[in-house]
Design an enzyme around this catalytic site. Structure first.
Site, short mmCIF file in Angstrom:
data_model
loop_
_atom_site.label_atom_id
_atom_site.label_comp_id
_atom_site.label_asym_id
_atom_site.label_seq_id
_atom_site.Cartn_x
_atom_site.Cartn_y
_atom_site.Cartn_z
N GLY A 9 0.83 -1.20 0.00
CA GLY A 9 0.00 0.00 0.00
C GLY A 9 0.86 1.24 0.00
O GLY A 9 2.04 1.20 -0.31
N CYS A 10 0.27 2.35 0.37
CA CYS A 10 0.97 3.64 0.39
C CYS A 10 2.27 3.54 1.18
O CYS A 10 2.27 3.07 2.32
CB CYS A 10 0.06 4.71 1.00
SG CYS A 10 0.84 6.32 1.16
N PHE A 11 3.35 3.97 0.58
CA PHE A 11 4.65 3.79 1.23
C PHE A 11 4.85 4.68 2.46
O PHE A 11 5.71 4.39 3.29
CB PHE A 11 5.82 3.91 0.27
CG PHE A 11 5.83 5.05 -0.73
CD1 PHE A 11 5.29 6.29 -0.46
CD2 PHE A 11 6.43 4.85 -1.97
CE1 PHE A 11 5.34 7.32 -1.40
CE2 PHE A 11 6.49 5.87 -2.91
CZ PHE A 11 5.94 7.11 -2.62
#
Length: 169
Positions: free
Chosen positions: A12-14
């Site tokens: 997912g979003c880093f």
């Protein structure tokens, strides 16, 4: 430095991944970036096929790859394909990029343990692939939640979450 090891994970979003993983015992450094896609030198606005990922440098005398993967599976939902929370698309897929055969085998064993544990409601869809080039993201994405503590994240530790090995299930 030569005794340190490297891991590359996408979940997912880093921003949220980096914020939680960098605080784990034995983690020496982290950086966020893009990997597994079709173009060289990807950017946030142009990264076709790439996953948002985190590169982790860790000290194997203080932690091991299995412990990193167990935490990885705790802080994101590995049962949703190409999605974490409100983030949808292949950039947000769950993928383990192994750097050697030992990491590949540990990844497969850990996934089997997650599936057998029942800790997540569905089957793990996390992909396991050889680590291609890792392209560091732009400076504004590095340590984002350290600079903006109330910024967006969809990653959370789950208190009491402990992954048993299959023989213990």
């Amino acid at each position: 430095m030569s005794d340190h090891k490297r891991a590359v994970l996408a979940g997912g979003c880093f921003w949220g991944m980096q914020d939680l993983i960098r605080k784990q015992p034995g983690v020496v450094s982290t950086r966020v970036g893009y990997t597994g896609g079709q173009n060289d030198h990807p950017t946030y606005r142009n990264h076709p096929g790439h996953a948002e990922a985190i590169e982790i440098v860790y000290d194997p005398a203080q932690t091991d790859y299995r412990a990193l993967l167990e935490f990885f599976f705790q802080i994101h939902d590995p049962t949703t394909k190409n999605r974490q929370g409100n983030d949808i698309g292949t950039s947000y897929r769950s993928e383990i990029f192994y750097v050697d055969e030992e990491q590949r085998q540990i990844a497969l064993d850990t996934i089997a343990d997650v599936d057998a544990s029942g800790l997540w409601p569905g089957k793990v869809v996390t992909e396991v692939s050889p680590a291609p080039d890792f392209w560091e993201a732009e400076p504004e994405h590095q340590d984002y939640l350290e600079r903006y503590p109330t910024g967006y994240t969809c990653h959370f530790p789950r208190p009491g979450w402990k992954l048993p090995k299959r023989a213990e299930v």
